[in-house]
Write a protein that holds these residues in place. Structure first.
Motif, PDB file in Angstrom:
ATOM      1  N   GLU A 541       0.848  -1.187   0.000  1.00  0.00           N
ATOM      2  CA  GLU A 541       0.000   0.000   0.000  1.00  0.00           C
ATOM      3  C   GLU A 541       0.886   1.239   0.000  1.00  0.00           C
ATOM      4  O   GLU A 541       1.912   1.269   0.709  1.00  0.00           O
ATOM      5  CB  GLU A 541      -0.911   0.037   1.231  1.00  0.00           C
ATOM      6  N   ILE A 543       1.126   5.653   0.237  1.00  0.00           N
ATOM      7  CA  ILE A 543       0.507   6.856   0.763  1.00  0.00           C
ATOM      8  C   ILE A 543       1.320   8.051   0.265  1.00  0.00           C
ATOM      9  O   ILE A 543       2.532   7.946   0.087  1.00  0.00           O
ATOM     10  CB  ILE A 543       0.448   6.831   2.319  1.00  0.00           C
ATOM     11  N   ARG A 545       2.147  12.138   1.059  1.00  0.00           N
ATOM     12  CA  ARG A 545       2.015  13.241   2.006  1.00  0.00           C
ATOM     13  C   ARG A 545       2.683  14.496   1.438  1.00  0.00           C
ATOM     14  O   ARG A 545       3.609  14.399   0.641  1.00  0.00           O
ATOM     15  CB  ARG A 545       2.646  12.900   3.361  1.00  0.00           C
ATOM     16  N   THR A 552       0.440  16.695   5.524  1.00  0.00           N
ATOM     17  CA  THR A 552      -0.933  16.483   5.070  1.00  0.00           C
ATOM     18  C   THR A 552      -1.002  15.287   4.118  1.00  0.00           C
ATOM     19  O   THR A 552      -0.193  15.159   3.206  1.00  0.00           O
ATOM     20  CB  THR A 552      -1.447  17.741   4.345  1.00  0.00           C
ATOM     21  N   ILE A 553      -2.007  14.415   4.356  1.00  0.00           N
ATOM     22  CA  ILE A 553      -2.179  13.249   3.498  1.00  0.00           C
ATOM     23  C   ILE A 553      -2.908  13.678   2.227  1.00  0.00           C
ATOM     24  O   ILE A 553      -4.025  14.200   2.280  1.00  0.00           O
ATOM     25  CB  ILE A 553      -2.968  12.144   4.222  1.00  0.00           C
ATOM     26  N   ASN A 556      -4.485   8.662   0.743  1.00  0.00           N
ATOM     27  CA  ASN A 556      -4.335   7.738   1.863  1.00  0.00           C
ATOM     28  C   ASN A 556      -3.977   6.349   1.340  1.00  0.00           C
ATOM     29  O   ASN A 556      -3.974   6.113   0.131  1.00  0.00           O
ATOM     30  CB  ASN A 556      -5.606   7.694   2.705  1.00  0.00           C
ATOM     31  N   TYR A 557      -3.675   5.434   2.275  1.00  0.00           N
ATOM     32  CA  TYR A 557      -3.159   4.124   1.909  1.00  0.00           C
ATOM     33  C   TYR A 557      -4.026   3.468   0.835  1.00  0.00           C
ATOM     34  O   TYR A 557      -5.236   3.301   1.011  1.00  0.00           O
ATOM     35  CB  TYR A 557      -3.078   3.234   3.140  1.00  0.00           C
ATOM     36  N   THR A 558      -3.391   3.099  -0.258  1.00  0.00           N
ATOM     37  CA  THR A 558      -4.070   2.500  -1.398  1.00  0.00           C
ATOM     38  C   THR A 558      -3.275   1.285  -1.851  1.00  0.00           C
ATOM     39  O   THR A 558      -2.061   1.355  -2.040  1.00  0.00           O
ATOM     40  CB  THR A 558      -4.176   3.512  -2.562  1.00  0.00           C
TER      41      THR A 558
END
Length: 718
Positions: A541, A543, A545, A552-553, A556-558
């Motif tokens: 996964e 992420i 930022r 700041t994200i 998000n986790y994908t």
């Protein structure tokens, strides 16, 4: 004296009844000149008289008044117009539908005559109908439009009618108007029947909620009928009577909110149409309010654990009590499987008996049956139901085996677990006779371990285990017990679950596309693979930022599955901001590694457009073909030229299309110089300055001209 209406000069009309008539004459002398029209006098009959004044001055109003009176007297009465229209038919109203008087009747009426007025009224009284016996013959009331006639001898039950006629000033009589009749009723109505509480047919002695209806038989009155009932209530045998209603037209009345453990009594009387009240009925026998249900029986006892018959059940029970309205009956119910299960026999009364034997049943082998008993008191309230502990019909067959257990989910079999705590699931077994009463679940450590029982009493089809050891595999089997205690066969053994409490390794490196990027919509990264010796890598996964690895994200986790790179498009990146791509690995037991981040890439917006060239047919100056080939070249500081568009007038351009180095083009028809302009675009949307090339289109062949030599010319070499 008849005083006319006087019409005088200039069209003004002054009545002798108008104070202005006399005031005007008294305060201002009237001088009549020859040219002034005469006075006109109009009499009540409608006849007009002319009063001449020529060449005289009347200085006093008295002389004028005397002259008018004199002239009025000189006109005979017969000279006015006659009133040929009779008065309107009188509208007559008596004092209602009924009367209790035998000596007096009263009526009023209305009539009118707009021409000569009403001079006299006369009335007549008839018995039974408007054409019946005359009781009082025509009698004058003068001009009074009402009469009260006393000293009559009216008869009980008879109806009487006033008839009225009116005479006007010229002696014409109206048609006769009649009242709608009034009936004499001097007798009170009969007495209503004895009130009953609860029902029109059954008198209830008890009530369970303090809300019920009081009923009584209708009273009778032959003359004027019943117009209302008065209902009174008394608390206890010595309480005071209080009125609940005195305008009831129905023969029942509902009461609510009566107090528990209190007795109420009722009496009722009737009023007739003439307003006379009859005698009170006898007092009802009363209703006692009992809002407390009887006590629940203490125990219900069937005939043991196993029934002796499939057609019969027997039970006994302890007695109940109710100090207010008493116990009136016991009712039993029979249910299958549980005390909330299928009803085999619904509530059935056995009166005051404390046992029952129910025959003619069709009981199922192996099923459990419960006998319940409830109690009803005199107020209709029921106690709670008490059940026996159940009796089972014999079951000759064992239950089926459950299907193979699964670890982790009732829909998905997990092969790994990350903390040693999970749930084992299995499908329900079946037993058509006595049902399933319990399951036994066993566990084995490894493929050759010894089976140990985790539970043998659960009725659920799942069981939670915890604290299983890391790096160990566990296997499971399950069997079912039916309602009579017979165990079925074991299920197949599960495929096992491996406990992996160690997270996978973190990717060693995550690499983005350098220090900077021109793109504001896309980021790309690659990473080194992770490893997990027990349950393996299930997926990666990423992420994204902004500003830092804690910033700041943006995304998000994908998951990208087992891929080790990603290109994320459709972003909205900010010029000058730095972005970090982090990656973590997930193993088969759903544990995650730590996150590894790239060293960051800064967005530097590309504002420099590409540069390029265009050549038509490799730069030749002319062509005789409409279709030509474009040779295109362009460069950009981003390294990519993404799009191009064309124009033949450098004003209107084609829709952008992907950049290629060669493209066929069709020139517009018509010989002459053709120009084509192109612009190039980079991925940041910067368009280049236009560059052009021209070519001459010549589709017309040359014309050859021949000239012949003149006669005698010398040809060849000289």
């Amino acid at each position: 004296m008849i005083c006319p209406t006087v019409h005088k000069n200039r069209g003004h009309v002054v009545s002798d009844k108008d104070p202005a008539f006399f005031g005007h004459l008294a305060t201002r002398p009237l001088r009549v000149r020859p040219e002034i029209p005469p006075l006109m006098a109009k009499w009540p009959s409608g006849q007009v008289a002319e009063i001449p004044f020529w060449g005289r001055t009347l200085s006093h109003s008295v002389k004028i008044l005397a002259l008018v009176i004199s002239l009025a007297a000189s006109f005979p009465t017969a000279a006015r117009a006659a009133d040929t229209t009779a008065p309107t038919t009188p509208v007559v109203t008596d004092e209602g539908t009924y009367t209790t008087s035998t000596i007096q009747l009263h009526a009023t009426w209305t009539s009118s005559d707009p021409e000569s007025g009403i001079a006299e009224y006369q009335y007549l009284i008839r018995q039974d109908s408007t054409s019946g016996t005359i009781i009082v013959n025509w009698t004058s009331t003068g001009t009074t439009a009402s009469v009260t006639h006393t000293t009559l001898g009216l008869i009980q039950g008879k109806s009487y009618y006033f008839q009225i006629k009116a005479k006007n000033g010229d002696g014409l009589w109206s048609a006769v108007g009649s009242s709608n009749g009034i009936k004499v009723d001097t007798t009170a109505p009969g007495t209503p029947g004895l009130p009953k509480e609860g029902s029109s047919t059954t008198d209830y002695d008890f009530d369970g909620d303090g809300s019920y209806t009081v009923y009584w038989a209708a009273a009778a009155d032959a003359e004027s009928g019943i117009s209302a009932y008065e209902v009174q209530e008394r608390i206890g045998v010595s309480g005071m009577w209080t009125t609940l209603t005195n305008n009831r037209t129905n023969t029942n009345f509902s009461v609510t909110g009566r107090l528990d453990k209190t007795q109420y009594f009722y009496q009722v009387r009737a009023k007739n149409g003439a307003g006379l009240w009859g005698d009170w009925s006898s007092s009802s026998d009363g209703v006692l309010i009992d809002k407390t249900a009887p006590s629940t029986v203490t125990t219900v006892t069937d005939d043991g654990a196993v029934a002796a018959s499939t057609t019969e059940l027997h039970a006994t029970w302890t007695t109940s009590s109710d100090p207010e309205s008493g116990v009136v009956q016991y009712e039993y119910i029979i249910r299958q499987d549980s005390i909330l299960g299928t009803i085999i026999v619904n509530y059935t009364s056995v009166g005051l008996a404390t046992e029952s034997t129910r025959t003619g049943l069709s009981l199922i082998n192996g099923k459990l049956y419960y006998v319940g008993v409830r109690v009803k008191n005199g107020a209709g309230l029921y106690s709670a139901t008490r059940y026996s502990d159940g009796i089972r019909v014999p079951d000759p067959t064992a239950p089926s085996a459950p299907q193979t257990p699964t670890e982790g989910s009732n829909t998905t079999d997990y092969d790994y677990d990350g903390d040693g705590s999970y749930t084992v699931y299995w499908s329900a077994a079946t037993d058509p006779d006595s049902g399933i009463s319990a399951y036994e679940l066993q566990e084995r450590l490894g493929t050759s371990g010894t089976w140990s029982t985790l539970t043998s009493t659960t009725t659920a089809t799942s069981f939670a285990v915890s604290s299983r050891l890391d790096k160990n595999s566990y296997f499971y089997q399950v069997r079912a017990k039916n309602g009579v205690g017979t165990w079925g066969a074991w299920s197949s053994v599960s495929d096992g679950i491996l406990i992996d409490k160690t997270a996978p390794s973190m990717p060693a490196t995550v690499t983005d596309d350098g220090a900077t990027t021109f793109s504001t919509t896309q980021l790309h990264a690659t990473w080194s693979p992770s490893s997990d010796a027990e349950s393996g890598i299930l997926l990666y996964e990423y992420i994204i930022r902004q500003d830092s690895t804690l910033g700041t994200i943006i995304v998000n986790y994908t998951s990208v599955g087992l891929a080790t790179e990603v290109t994320k498009t459709g972003l909205v990146l900010i010029n000058g901001k730095k972005y970090f791509i982090g990656v973590r690995a997930k193993n088969g037991s759903s544990l995650y590694s730590s996150v590894k981040y790239s060293d960051g890439i800064t967005v530097q917006a590309d504002t420099t457009p590409p540069t390029g060239t265009i050549q038509i047919n490799n730069g030749v100056s002319a062509t005789n073909q409409l279709t030509v080939t474009l040779s295109l070249s362009a460069t950009d500081d981003s390294g990519t030229v993404s799009q191009m568009r064309f124009s033949e007038d450098n004003l209107t351009y084609t829709t952008p299309e992907p950049f290629t180095s060669s493209k066929p083009w069709t020139l517009p028809t018509g010989d002459g110089t053709k120009s084509l302009t192109i612009k190039f675009s980079d991925p940041s949307g910067n368009w280049s300055a236009p560059v052009s090339d021209t070519i001459v289109l010549d589709t017309t062949p040359p014309i050859l001209t021949f000239s012949a030599p003149t006669d005698g010319a010398l040809l060849g070499r000289q």
